[in-house]
Design an enzyme around this catalytic site. Sequence first.
Site, PDB file in Angstrom:
ATOM      1  N   SER A   1      -4.251   6.985  12.901  1.00 17.16           N
ATOM      2  CA  SER A   1      -3.843   7.182  14.286  1.00 17.16           C
ATOM      3  C   SER A   1      -5.281   7.241  15.302  1.00 17.16           C
ATOM      4  O   SER A   1      -6.093   7.715  14.837  1.00 17.16           O
ATOM      5  CB  SER A   1      -2.875   8.392  14.899  1.00 17.16           C
ATOM      6  OG  SER A   1      -3.580   9.545  14.702  1.00 17.16           O
TER       7      SER A   1
ATOM      8  N   GLN B   1       0.825  -1.268  -0.227  1.00 20.94           N
ATOM      9  CA  GLN B   1       0.059   0.032  -0.169  1.00 20.94           C
ATOM     10  C   GLN B   1       0.784   1.184  -0.090  1.00 20.94           C
ATOM     11  O   GLN B   1       1.667   1.461   0.782  1.00 20.94           O
ATOM     12  CB  GLN B   1      -0.947   0.268   1.276  1.00 20.94           C
ATOM     13  CG  GLN B   1      -1.674   1.414   1.370  1.00 20.94           C
ATOM     14  CD  GLN B   1      -2.572   1.269   2.748  1.00 20.94           C
ATOM     15  OE1 GLN B   1      -2.178   0.503   3.774  1.00 20.94           O
ATOM     16  NE2 GLN B   1      -3.650   1.871   2.576  1.00 20.94           N
TER      17      GLN B   1
ATOM     18  N   TYR C   1       0.369   4.720   0.190  1.00 15.77           N
ATOM     19  CA  TYR C   1      -0.556   6.043   0.615  1.00 15.77           C
ATOM     20  C   TYR C   1       0.561   7.067   1.175  1.00 15.77           C
ATOM     21  O   TYR C   1       0.389   8.078   0.668  1.00 15.77           O
ATOM     22  CB  TYR C   1      -1.525   5.516   1.717  1.00 15.77           C
ATOM     23  CG  TYR C   1      -2.951   5.164   1.371  1.00 15.77           C
ATOM     24  CD1 TYR C   1      -3.274   4.548  -0.267  1.00 15.77           C
ATOM     25  CD2 TYR C   1      -4.173   5.199   1.853  1.00 15.77           C
ATOM     26  CE1 TYR C   1      -4.251   4.193  -0.809  1.00 15.77           C
ATOM     27  CE2 TYR C   1      -5.507   4.790   1.235  1.00 15.77           C
ATOM     28  CZ  TYR C   1      -5.467   4.531  -0.013  1.00 15.77           C
ATOM     29  OH  TYR C   1      -6.821   3.941  -0.440  1.00 15.77           O
ATOM     30  N   SER C   2       1.140   6.618   2.429  1.00 17.10           N
ATOM     31  CA  SER C   2       1.761   7.715   3.026  1.00 17.10           C
ATOM     32  C   SER C   2       2.890   8.071   2.745  1.00 17.10           C
ATOM     33  O   SER C   2       3.787   7.322   1.798  1.00 17.10           O
ATOM     34  CB  SER C   2       2.146   6.936   4.655  1.00 17.10           C
ATOM     35  OG  SER C   2       1.063   6.399   5.092  1.00 17.10           O
TER      36      SER C   2
ATOM     37  N   GLU D   1      -5.604   9.191  17.513  1.00 16.74           N
ATOM     38  CA  GLU D   1      -6.206  10.631  17.920  1.00 16.74           C
ATOM     39  C   GLU D   1      -7.078  10.951  16.928  1.00 16.74           C
ATOM     40  O   GLU D   1      -8.149  11.690  17.164  1.00 16.74           O
ATOM     41  CB  GLU D   1      -4.954  11.554  17.808  1.00 16.74           C
ATOM     42  CG  GLU D   1      -3.973  11.595  19.112  1.00 16.74           C
ATOM     43  CD  GLU D   1      -2.979  10.412  19.087  1.00 16.74           C
ATOM     44  OE1 GLU D   1      -2.998   9.573  17.919  1.00 16.74           O
ATOM     45  OE2 GLU D   1      -2.345  10.306  20.011  1.00 16.74           O
TER      46      GLU D   1
ATOM     47  N   GLU E   1      -9.846  -1.367   5.496  1.00 18.34           N
ATOM     48  CA  GLU E   1      -8.555  -1.448   6.317  1.00 18.34           C
ATOM     49  C   GLU E   1      -9.013  -1.436   7.833  1.00 18.34           C
ATOM     50  O   GLU E   1      -8.617  -2.354   8.582  1.00 18.34           O
ATOM     51  CB  GLU E   1      -7.603  -0.520   5.925  1.00 18.34           C
ATOM     52  CG  GLU E   1      -6.389  -0.642   6.804  1.00 18.34           C
ATOM     53  CD  GLU E   1      -5.404   0.389   6.428  1.00 18.34           C
ATOM     54  OE1 GLU E   1      -5.608   1.295   5.471  1.00 18.34           O
ATOM     55  OE2 GLU E   1      -4.383   0.364   7.136  1.00 18.34           O
TER      56      GLU E   1
HETATM   57  C1  LIG Z   1       3.544  -0.148  11.296  1.00 19.23           C
HETATM   58  C2  LIG Z   1       3.102   0.923  10.421  1.00 19.23           C
HETATM   59  C3  LIG Z   1       2.861   0.433   9.334  1.00 19.23           C
HETATM   60  C4  LIG Z   1       2.359   1.314   8.368  1.00 19.23           C
HETATM   61  N1  LIG Z   1       2.046   0.686   7.040  1.00 19.23           N
HETATM   62  C5  LIG Z   1       1.560   1.584   5.921  1.00 19.23           C
HETATM   63  C6  LIG Z   1       1.515   1.106   4.619  1.00 19.23           C
HETATM   64  O1  LIG Z   1       1.599  -0.240   4.347  1.00 19.23           O
HETATM   65  N2  LIG Z   1       1.070   1.922   3.917  1.00 19.23           N
HETATM   66  C7  LIG Z   1       1.070   3.399   3.926  1.00 19.23           C
HETATM   67  O2  LIG Z   1       0.793   3.980   2.984  1.00 19.23           O
HETATM   68  N3  LIG Z   1       1.210   3.963   5.026  1.00 19.23           N
HETATM   69  C8  LIG Z   1       1.554   2.948   6.201  1.00 19.23           C
HETATM   70  N4  LIG Z   1       1.537   3.583   7.471  1.00 19.23           N
HETATM   71  C9  LIG Z   1       1.511   4.706   7.573  1.00 19.23           C
HETATM   72  C10 LIG Z   1       0.253   5.333   8.614  1.00 19.23           C
HETATM   73  O3  LIG Z   1      -0.816   5.121   8.037  1.00 19.23           O
HETATM   74  C11 LIG Z   1       0.588   6.528   9.258  1.00 19.23           C
HETATM   75  O4  LIG Z   1       1.880   6.400  10.141  1.00 19.23           O
HETATM   76  C12 LIG Z   1      -0.437   7.433   9.999  1.00 19.23           C
HETATM   77  O5  LIG Z   1      -1.516   7.637   9.187  1.00 19.23           O
HETATM   78  C13 LIG Z   1      -0.033   8.606  10.834  1.00 19.23           C
HETATM   79  O6  LIG Z   1       0.600   9.480  10.045  1.00 19.23           O
HETATM   80  P1  LIG Z   1       2.226  10.062  10.158  1.00 19.23           P
HETATM   81  O7  LIG Z   1       3.086   8.857  10.820  1.00 19.23           O
HETATM   82  O8  LIG Z   1       2.503  10.842   9.233  1.00 19.23           O
HETATM   83  O9  LIG Z   1       1.950  10.843  11.497  1.00 19.23           O
HETATM   84  P2  LIG Z   1       1.280  12.366  11.617  1.00 19.23           P
HETATM   85  O10 LIG Z   1       0.023  12.657  10.837  1.00 19.23           O
HETATM   86  O11 LIG Z   1       2.438  13.271  11.418  1.00 19.23           O
HETATM   87  O12 LIG Z   1       0.788  12.401  12.979  1.00 19.23           O
HETATM   88  C14 LIG Z   1       1.561  12.560  14.279  1.00 19.23           C
HETATM   89  C15 LIG Z   1       0.882  12.939  15.533  1.00 19.23           C
HETATM   90  O13 LIG Z   1       0.017  13.810  15.605  1.00 19.23           O
HETATM   91  C16 LIG Z   1      -1.334  13.486  15.537  1.00 19.23           C
HETATM   92  N5  LIG Z   1      -2.206  14.326  14.722  1.00 19.23           N
HETATM   93  C17 LIG Z   1      -1.968  14.604  13.673  1.00 19.23           C
HETATM   94  N6  LIG Z   1      -3.121  15.178  13.038  1.00 19.23           N
HETATM   95  C18 LIG Z   1      -3.959  15.341  14.340  1.00 19.23           C
HETATM   96  C19 LIG Z   1      -5.066  16.021  14.206  1.00 19.23           C
HETATM   97  N7  LIG Z   1      -5.806  16.728  13.138  1.00 19.23           N
HETATM   98  N8  LIG Z   1      -5.932  15.966  15.532  1.00 19.23           N
HETATM   99  C20 LIG Z   1      -5.328  15.268  16.493  1.00 19.23           C
HETATM  100  N9  LIG Z   1      -3.996  14.703  16.354  1.00 19.23           N
HETATM  101  C21 LIG Z   1      -3.507  14.776  15.387  1.00 19.23           C
HETATM  102  C22 LIG Z   1      -1.436  12.094  15.204  1.00 19.23           C
HETATM  103  O14 LIG Z   1      -2.409  11.429  16.021  1.00 19.23           O
HETATM  104  C23 LIG Z   1       0.043  11.640  15.723  1.00 19.23           C
HETATM  105  O15 LIG Z   1       0.025  11.413  17.025  1.00 19.23           O
HETATM  106  C24 LIG Z   1       2.194   2.511   8.557  1.00 19.23           C
HETATM  107  C25 LIG Z   1       2.681   3.093   9.643  1.00 19.23           C
HETATM  108  C26 LIG Z   1       2.917   2.129  10.674  1.00 19.23           C
HETATM  109  C27 LIG Z   1       3.488   2.848  12.190  1.00 19.23           C
END
Ligand SMILES: Cc1cc2nc3c(=O)[nH]c(=O)nc-3n(C[C@H](O)[C@H](O)[C@H](O)COP(=O)(O)OP(=O)(O)OC[C@H]3O[C@@H](n4cnc5c(N)ncnc54)[C@H](O)[C@@H]3O)c2cc1C
Length: 395
Positions: free
Chosen positions: A377, A126, A128-129, A379, A245
């Site tokens: 996440s 996937q 996405y991120s 949150e 998902e």
């Molecule tokens: C083990 C693991 C596997 C993954 N596998 C995949 C994959 O296969 N493919 C893929 O595409 N992605 C994958 N991901 C990515 C995952 O979807 C993102 O890590 C997740 O969406 C959070 O984004 P970020 O890490 O950029 O954190 P950020 O968005 O930068 O967030 C950082 C912190 O701020 C908080 N926050 C952000 N915005 C807000 C808001 N509006 N209100 C309150 N709190 C907020 C978040 O909750 C978090 O605590 C994976 C992540 C992990 C950890």
Amino acid sequence: MDLAYSPEQLAFRQEVRQWIQDAMPAPIRAKAEGGGHFEHEEQMEWHRILFRKGWVAPHWPKEVGGTGWDIGRRHIFGEELVRANAPQLSPFGLTMVGPLLIQFGTPEQKQRFLPRILSGEEVWCQGYSEPNAGSDLASLQLRAEKDGTDYVLNGQKTWTTYAQYADWIFLLARTDASGKKQEGITFILADVKHTPGITVKPFLTTGGTYAFSETWFQNARVPQTNRVGPENGGWTMAKALLAHERTGIGGIAESKRWLQLCKRIARETPVGEGSLFDDRSFRERIARLEMRLRSLELLQLRTLAAAQVGRAPGPESSILKLVGTEIQQESTELCMDAMGHDALGWLDSPPEVLPAIEQGVASSFNYLRAATIYGGSNEIQRNIIAKQILRLPTL
Ligand SMILES: Cc1cc2nc3c(=O)[nH]c(=O)nc-3n(C[C@H](O)[C@H](O)[C@H](O)COP(=O)(O)OP(=O)(O)OC[C@H]3O[C@@H](n4cnc5c(N)ncnc54)[C@H](O)[C@@H]3O)c2cc1C
């Protein structure tokens, strides 16, 4: 609404349990009984066994290789797989892009991709991120520009789980930067193994496995026929796929298994005249977790009962994700506490140092710290619950 299992469902559970026991090859069974960590090839071996039985995609319609089971049977089947600690199948093809293609793919895309997802011939990941697009997914920057009959992709994805094993990636790309950011996104499929310009760089996690990768795209050409849905219509695809998902992410059956393991470890850990299991405060911790888990299971059964009569899962899937992942974390933490100094053991600890059953606990404990992050996440789930269930005003 009847939340009890019928005699037919109980008979089905028995049939599934027996089949799993008979079908699981001895080396996988030995690892499963030991609670061990499965490698990619073991997951794929189990995938092929389920495929040959016709049970690899119970949630797909029968015409394209599903089982035709109702939601109750699918739930029981899933529980039995976890109960047996069978290898978890890669979800990206079966649970994410497969259902999306069934819903939105062209006839050619369905014919090209679905049979190979079912057979396990092609593995998916996937995309996405990105480094600055996680929770705020619509900020993504990876570009797809049209050139002849192709899209040319440039940019980076991150956290791509098991990309190093994948044959294909489904990704979100920016095809228009002029309007609202959700409106310029397109959903594209790319051949990871055979497209020049796609580079996968795995990195090590605290769980001790190379589970994730950074995935780079440098002038990678992909035919426009690999687009799913309309150009700039990718946000609708993205949301439909995320709903698939999130429903499976609460891990209720997994937490049940962790609590069973925890009790077993506690019974075998001598404390004073008895065992850790006789310790009142420890029993209280188990009891509290079991009560929360049971409440969550009832919510899940209610959601399933509603789905059975055609109601699509609503924001309650956010509760399942939020509470389910917290319980997963707490139950593995309890196992770690019960193990004491044995919790220092690792995936490759020899059996004379650490009983096999305990080898994977520390690794899973570490890995599951991420459960409250991936799949959206917690949150963000709280925001959804506040807005859509509690109807609180948004700031
Ligand atoms: C083990 C693991 C596997 C993954 N596998 C995949 C994959 O296969 N493919 C893929 O595409 N992605 C994958 N991901 C990515 C995952 O979807 C993102 O890590 C997740 O969406 C959070 O984004 P970020 O890490 O950029 O954190 P950020 O968005 O930068 O967030 C950082 C912190 O701020 C908080 N926050 C952000 N915005 C807000 C808001 N509006 N209100 C309150 N709190 C907020 C978040 O909750 C978090 O605590 C994976 C992540 C992990 C950890």
